[in-house]
Design a protein around this motif. Structure first.
Motif, mmCIF file in Angstrom:
data_model
loop_
_atom_site.group_PDB
_atom_site.id
_atom_site.type_symbol
_atom_site.label_atom_id
_atom_site.label_comp_id
_atom_site.label_asym_id
_atom_site.label_seq_id
_atom_site.Cartn_x
_atom_site.Cartn_y
_atom_site.Cartn_z
ATOM 1 N N GLY A 223 0.856 -1.283 -0.010
ATOM 2 C CA GLY A 223 0.012 0.009 0.078
ATOM 3 C C GLY A 223 0.799 1.194 0.003
ATOM 4 O O GLY A 223 0.675 2.169 -0.801
ATOM 5 N N GLN A 224 2.010 1.128 0.960
ATOM 6 C CA GLN A 224 2.819 2.426 1.111
ATOM 7 C C GLN A 224 3.625 2.538 -0.283
ATOM 8 O O GLN A 224 3.922 3.790 -0.776
ATOM 9 C CB GLN A 224 3.792 2.139 2.215
ATOM 10 N N LEU B 95 -3.539 4.893 -2.540
ATOM 11 C CA LEU B 95 -3.950 3.201 -2.501
ATOM 12 C C LEU B 95 -5.301 2.945 -2.784
ATOM 13 O O LEU B 95 -5.533 1.797 -3.428
ATOM 14 C CB LEU B 95 -3.697 2.834 -0.917
ATOM 15 N N MET B 96 -6.333 3.721 -2.366
ATOM 16 C CA MET B 96 -7.835 3.427 -2.474
ATOM 17 C C MET B 96 -8.261 3.425 -3.801
ATOM 18 O O MET B 96 -9.036 2.953 -4.282
ATOM 19 C CB MET B 96 -8.537 4.124 -1.560
ATOM 20 N N SER C 195 -17.023 1.018 4.398
ATOM 21 C CA SER C 195 -15.967 0.254 4.359
ATOM 22 C C SER C 195 -15.345 0.693 2.696
ATOM 23 O O SER C 195 -16.105 0.379 1.831
ATOM 24 C CB SER C 195 -16.039 -1.101 4.367
ATOM 25 N N LEU C 196 -14.005 0.956 2.848
ATOM 26 C CA LEU C 196 -13.646 1.410 1.134
ATOM 27 C C LEU C 196 -13.742 0.587 0.364
ATOM 28 O O LEU C 196 -13.817 0.607 -0.896
ATOM 29 C CB LEU C 196 -12.405 2.238 1.393
ATOM 30 N N HIS C 197 -13.148 -0.606 0.684
ATOM 31 C CA HIS C 197 -13.201 -1.834 -0.224
ATOM 32 C C HIS C 197 -14.368 -2.617 -0.152
ATOM 33 O O HIS C 197 -14.803 -3.004 -1.594
ATOM 34 C CB HIS C 197 -12.092 -2.960 0.478
ATOM 35 N N GLY D 108 -4.790 -5.486 4.776
ATOM 36 C CA GLY D 108 -4.346 -5.670 3.413
ATOM 37 C C GLY D 108 -5.068 -4.779 2.421
ATOM 38 O O GLY D 108 -4.200 -4.526 1.592
ATOM 39 N N TRP D 109 -6.131 -4.236 2.446
ATOM 40 C CA TRP D 109 -6.452 -3.430 1.627
ATOM 41 C C TRP D 109 -6.407 -1.740 2.327
ATOM 42 O O TRP D 109 -6.861 -0.864 1.394
ATOM 43 C CB TRP D 109 -7.892 -3.601 1.424
ATOM 44 N N ARG D 110 -5.789 -1.697 3.150
ATOM 45 C CA ARG D 110 -5.633 -0.273 3.878
ATOM 46 C C ARG D 110 -6.938 0.432 3.963
ATOM 47 O O ARG D 110 -7.215 1.510 3.609
ATOM 48 C CB ARG D 110 -4.542 0.497 3.249
ATOM 49 N N ASP D 111 -8.082 -0.523 4.493
ATOM 50 C CA ASP D 111 -9.405 0.071 4.476
ATOM 51 C C ASP D 111 -9.729 0.839 5.722
ATOM 52 O O ASP D 111 -10.196 0.223 6.629
ATOM 53 C CB ASP D 111 -10.210 -1.223 4.253
ATOM 54 N N TYR D 112 -9.269 2.024 5.630
ATOM 55 C CA TYR D 112 -9.358 2.768 6.971
ATOM 56 C C TYR D 112 -10.718 2.857 7.715
ATOM 57 O O TYR D 112 -10.478 2.489 8.970
ATOM 58 C CB TYR D 112 -8.929 4.621 6.697
#
Lengths: 546, 306, 312
Positions: free
Chosen positions: A427-428, B36-37, B79-81, B266-270
């Motif tokens: 991600g980063q 990322l998203m 959820s973003l994902h 894993g998906w960086r789903d804030y």
């Protein structure tokens, strides 16, 4: 699974050993492991090659849908709503419920699907789609031009991540109930291919139940209908009895089971709990060769792995601006050894950005491993003692890619190029890649689902205009512009070929490899045909012995 | 008593407020989630639009106030994902995780209490060594490693249990065992020491020396003494079950919260990560509040403390 | 790290009663006696010393450079098997790196995580706990509120989230463990400070006119060391163990760094075909964790006279 039984025994013995340790008896644990290890190896060595199993059809496919097919997915589909699916597994699951106007057949060609016929105007800008009149959605509503228009309206204005894909069309209008007209800004050789990935959604049903209910329980025209979706556990679908393709689908129940851990997928295919498992490593596939009722499938994937150079930001004053240095680095890396060690030989060395299945593939020889030549080239370029450079790769994103990068680092070290490899969480990593803040050399990969490489080329070489590119070259820009508007297939193929030659003389990458995908299926599964874009259709797949 | 409960409740509320602030800022140190998203090919305009949509471009304090307001009514955004409200997703996963944690706890209790009791009565015997050793082993065996061994032996080789999923009662045996194995150690030690402690108490010793103490009363004394810390251990270990479930649920494809954590990271789903962190904290704080209350009922001494 | 939380709960468990009359000499003598009686302490101590020596002398002991790849020799089985070679006693991993050397160098990572993590957590915790215990009143309330806040969180979950945010590096792992583990030490310290402060002899020291700092250095710190070392041993074992867990999720140190967690995690892909790649680091983790727990048990018996009786 002899090896595991052995291992289990070793584990028990180890427990006993440690028990003794606590009770102060002088037993060493390591030694017990040792003994089992010896036999272990013999077992693995017996199996040498992945055999591609010929699928023997014992009986003819059934007339009526029968039986249950269970497919293990490697991720949890985020959505089954076509414009919102985020990755391959979700798209593949969603695709069983929907159809597009066009269809990419198993040979990579384009066929009509929901469109009965397509006409293209003289100027190459206007497409007229004539829809099939015998198609209904899962709720019984007939498919009409309104649904196609709705699909495009929703796709473009729904606020989805992938809305920009719909910008490829300039306009879409209903001519009559079964005719839709679409236009493009400029001649677009790939427009029809995009149609195959645009799945048609029902306007009427969506208006009836609203956005939220539709996303929770979408319906389409496809071969399977959603029965139940228990998040994180299973997606259950049933055969669509009114499917427009006569005699399909062939299975009555289709169940998707997400299993993120690949070792668990390996276990589940052996126990027969699932019929199809995907995304296995070559090691895992190899371990399945002895298993009963399991067939291992291998196919090439349309994806290129590479180490990219940067000539926009961090790479500006670096030695890699010199094409000879970049050539040297291509010769310095033993791609064959990497493929042998990490993929058991099951990958193809990349010779450019056009893969073997793509239009215009020129089948040139790979660079090959030639450290002497690399050293000469480096010396000629003025770096006889090599140089030092930062290097980054994403971790956890691709199979074995961390190890590939480590191997590349090792090979570069051997010709005097000392790299500081930074393996970042993916991600980063992509954050930095998007802002062009990665080091002068960085690893990544790019896939293509179109049967052509133009998206991959534009994405990785588009310079400042492309989010994830760190390379700009006017010659390449010129080639890409020509390819984008050339409607003649042969002419396009030639352009790809010339571009590849140029990209080998002035490499913007260290070319690595195109991998093979490994899957395993229960031997009762028939006519399962995954493609190089890692997608598949299940309407013709059937299970024997039901 | 009432005053004690009230002060504990107030403390719990304060803790949860702190958790909210912490969770809000923790997620922001990561930088810009936008890149990322959104897909790699997305245009700069779309990124900007997305940033607007998520409100990431507003002043931090406004974002914080908004976050707190939403949190109070359980709204952590979508959820973003997964494109659906984050908090209900998390709540939906709770039963599966509780089931797993419960199964693990039962397995640990069934094995650990008898071993601890016997070990405490007869220290130095082989059963005592076994108990201590199993406890240590449980604490030293990586759970993901044990889980894979279990799957390949009991599901693949023997075919006794399913290798993954949450389909039948049989499905819980393997993940429950792995979960319990790690928690066993603490329980064995606890039971053992509580048993030894009561053995050493003066009144028991006196009673025993006079030959007054029948085995049943003896065990009753011991059990009561064990019960008190046991209540607190159950409360505490739930928090650790949540951590352990990340590994166990991922390997067994068990549809609980641990699995969701793994995906969210894993998906960086804030929004999802925030919802999980807050929800699990609430559950843990509630658990500890409940155990404290239970404690206060079982052990009268507590009431007079603080 | 507090999977052993309940009995480690400082307010109940490791409390050291002031034992002035016995002193250190007596304690050491008792430790020796314990060692003779209960050999598990000897085992724990021996393995621990061996680990420390291995870490310190890793470059001298290891037969190969742990990062030296040899793809042509990848997945060589251990030496005692038919396919093995004594060049790689424990075999090689998927990149042809010598497993023995990687495990030897892995002790450095594990011990660095454990030692430095505990050092940070211990110093911070001692400072915070001592302030809370000494100053008392509102300061104590605020500090303990914060400590309780952190202790209330599902520990591993937060470690994982923070690790995913910060990215993989040894320093990040150490910092994360150091900070998240601080509250345990703070609570132990505060508990001890309170206990000692309230005991009679501090009062008498005050009555003879001893200053605050004198009391701190002469009476409180020496008594703190015992319980803190015991806690530190358990926490260190926990950190080493959880580092492996982070490695499994791909959140620990970068993959090329030879850490046991990374090795175990990478090796699980080869579980069925080349099981030794994951087996040896797995055993390394188990043995280390086991030995440190044995050592901790023993230390607790030695350091904590009150608990001697109950032999926790």
């Amino acid at each position: 699974m002899l090896s595991f039984k052995r291992y289990w025994i070793a584990f028990i013995v180890a427990i006993a050993g440690m028990l003794a340790l606590v009770a102060c008896a002088p037993t060493t644990v390591i030694e017990t492991v040792v003994v089992t290890e010896k036999e272990e190896v013999i077992v693995t060595q017996e199996v040498e090659v992945v055999k591609e199993v010929e699928v023997v059809k014992e009986v003819a496919p059934p007339e009526m849908p029968v039986g249950t097919l269970t497919v293990a997915l490697s991720t949890f589909p985020n959505s089954l709503d076509p414009p919102q699916t985020a990755e391959r597994n979700a798209t593949n699951a969603s695709q069983t419920m929907f159809d597009g106007l066009m269809w990419v057949n198993d040979d990579g060609g384009l066929d009509n699907a929901l469109a009965e016929s397509v006409e293209l105007s003289e100027d190459g800008l206007t497409y007229t789609f004539h829809l099939r009149k015998d198609v209904t959605f899962h709720n019984g509503d007939p498919l009409t031009a309104d649904d196609v228009v709705f699909t495009y309206d929703r796709g473009l204005n729904g606020g989805f991540e992938y809305s920009y894909l719909f910008e490829r069309a300039k306009s879409w209008t209903k001519v009559d109930d079964y005719t839709v007209e679409m236009t493009t800004e400029a001649p677009d050789p790939l427009f029809l291919r995009m149609m195959a990935t645009t799945l048609i959604q029902p306007a009427g049903y969506h208006a009836e139940v609203g956005e939220e209910a539709f996303v929770a329980h979408p319906i389409g025209t496809g071969p399977f209908m959603l029965v139940e979706w228990e998040k994180g556990d299973h997606i259950t679908l049933a055969a669509n009895p009114n499917y427009w393709q006569e005699g399909y689908p062939k299975v009555e129940n289709l169940i998707f089971r997400p299993i993120p851990e690949s070792a668990t997928r390996v276990a589940a295919i052996q126990t027969g709990e699932v019929d199809i498992v995907q995304r296995l490593s070559s090691e895992e596939a190899q371990s399945l060769l002895g298993a009963t009722n399991v067939q291992v499938i291998r196919y090439p994937v349309d994806r290129v792995y590479y180490i990219a150079f940067n000539n926009l930001t961090s790479g500006l004053d670096q030695p890699t601006m010199d094409p000879n240095v970049r050539l040297a680095m291509n010769y310095a890396v033993d791609v064959d050894a990497i493929i042998d060690a990490l993929f058991d030989g099951f990958a193809t060395p990349a010779v450019g950005f056009v893969t073997p299945g793509n239009l215009g593939f020129d089948n040139a020889d790979p660079f090959g491993y030639d450290p002497d030549k690399a050293l000469t080239l480096l010396a000629d370029a003025g770096y006889p003692d090599g140089f030092e450079m930062d290097f980054a790769c994403p971790a956890g994103a691709y199979t074995n890619f961390e190890q590939v990068c480590e191997a590349v680092q090792g090979y570069l070290r051997e010709v005097g190029i000392e790299t500081n490899l930074d393996l970042m969480e993916s991600g980063q990593y992509w954050d930095l890649e998007a802002t062009k803040a990665l080091p002068p050399i960085f690893g990544d990969s790019w896939s293509s689902t179109l049967g052509e490489s133009i998206n991959r080329l534009e994405g990785a070489l588009g310079g400042w205009d492309a989010s994830y590119s760190a390379w700009s070259d006017p010659v390449i820009d010129d080639f890409m512009a020509q390819i984008n508007t050339e409607m003649d297939t042969q002419a396009r193929a030639d352009l790809y070929g010339e571009l590849q030659v140029y990209m080998r003389e002035n490499p913007p990458f260290i070319y690595l490899y195109s991998p093979n995908a490994f899957e395993a299926i229960n031997s009762r599964v028939q006519d399962y045909r995954p493609r190089s874009a890692e997608d598949y259709n299940l309407f013709y797949t059937w299970v024997a012995g039901e | 008593m009432q005053k004690y409960l009230l002060s504990r409740l107030l403390q719990a509320v304060l803790i949860l407020f702190g958790v909210l602030v912490l969770v809000f800022f923790m997620v922001r140190i990561a930088g810009d989630p936008v890149n990322l998203m959104v897909p790699r090919e997305a245009s700069e305009e779309y990124r900007e639009e997305f940033r607007n949509m998520m409100g990431f471009n507003r002043p931090l304090l406004v974002q914080l106030a908004d976050f707190m307001g939403g949190a109070l009514v359980g709204d952590f955004g979508n959820s973003l994902h997964f494109k659906e409200p984050a908090m209900p997703m998390v709540v939906h996963r709770l039963p599966a995780t509780l089931e797993l944690a419960g199964a693990g706890m039962i397995m640990a209790i069934v094995v650990a209490i008898p071993l601890g009791l016997i070990g405490g009565f007869r220290p130095g015997t082989w059963i005592d060594s076994l108990g201590r050793f199993l406890g240590l082993l449980g604490q030293s065996t990586p759970s993901f490693w044990l889980a894979l061994l279990m799957i390949f032996f009991f599901a693949v080789d023997l075919g006794w249990f399913p290798s993954f999923g949450r389909d039948s009662i049989k499905s819980i045996i393997l993940p429950g065992f792995v979960m319990g194995f790690g928690g066993m150690g603490a329980l064995v030690r606890l039971t053992r020491s509580a048993t030894m402690e009561i053995r050493g108490e003066d009144y028991i010793r006196t009673a025993r020396s006079k030959g007054l103490l029948p085995k049943t009363i003896y065990i009753k004394h011991v059990l009561r003494n064990v019960l008190i810390p046991l209540v607190s251990v159950i409360g505490v270990s739930f928090g650790y079950s949540l951590g352990g479930s990340i590994y166990i649920e991922t390997i067994f494809a068990w549809p609980g919260m641990g699995q969701l954590v793994q995906q969210a990271i894993g998906w960086r789903d804030y929004p999802l990560i925030q919802a999980i962190a807050v929800f699990t904290s609430v559950v843990v704080v509630l658990m500890s509040l409940l155990t404290d209350v239970a404690y206060a009922f079982i052990d009268p001494r507590i009431r007079y403390n603080d | 790290m507090t999977d052993l939380a309940p009995e480690m709960n400082p307010e109940r468990g490791t409390g050291l009663q002031v034992d002035e009359e016995r002193g250190w000499r007596a304690r050491l003598a008792y430790g020796r006696k314990l060692l003779q009686r209960d050999k598990s302490g000897v085992i724990g101590l021996t393995i621990f010393i061996v680990l420390v020596l291995t870490a310190v002398f890793a470059p001298q002991i290891a037969p190969h450079d742990p990062e030296q790849q040899n793809l042509r020799m990848a997945k060589t089985p251990p030496a005692w098997t038919a396919e093995g070679t004594w060049e790689f006693p424990l075999g090689t991993d998927n990149l042809g790196r010598d497993l023995l050397s990687r495990i030897i160098f892995g002790t450095r990572v594990s011990l660095a995580v454990g030692f430095l993590g505990v050092l940070i957590a211990g110093s911070l915790g001692m400072l915070v706990g001592a302030i809370a215990g000494f100053v008392g009143g509102r300061v104590d309330n605020i500090i303990m509120g914060g400590i309780n806040l952190i202790l209330a969180l599902p520990y591993l979950l937060f470690v994982v989230v923070i690790a995913s945010i910060l990215g993989r590096s040894l320093i990040n792992v150490i910092l994360i463990f150091g900070f998240t583990d601080m509250p345990i030490f703070a609570r132990v310290t505060r508990g001890e400070v309170l206990r000692i402060r309230e005991s009679g002899y501090v009062e008498s020291a005050i009555s003879v006119g001893a200053g605050r700092w004198r009391i701190l250095f002469d009476h409180i710190l020496p008594n703190l060391i015992g319980p803190l070392i015991t806690v530190a041993t358990f926490e260190m074992s926990g950190m080493i163990f959880y580092e492996a867990g982070l490695g499994f999720l791909g959140l620990s140190v970068p993959p090329s760094v030879p850490s046991w967690g990374n090795m175990l995690s990478a090796g699980r892909k080869y579980l069925t075909t080349s099981p030794w790649i994951a087996a040896f680091p797995g055993f390394a983790i188990m043995i280390t964790s086991l030995s440190m727990n044995l050592l901790g048990d023993w230390l607790r018996d030695v350091m904590d006279p009150r608990l001697r009786r109950t032999e926790r």
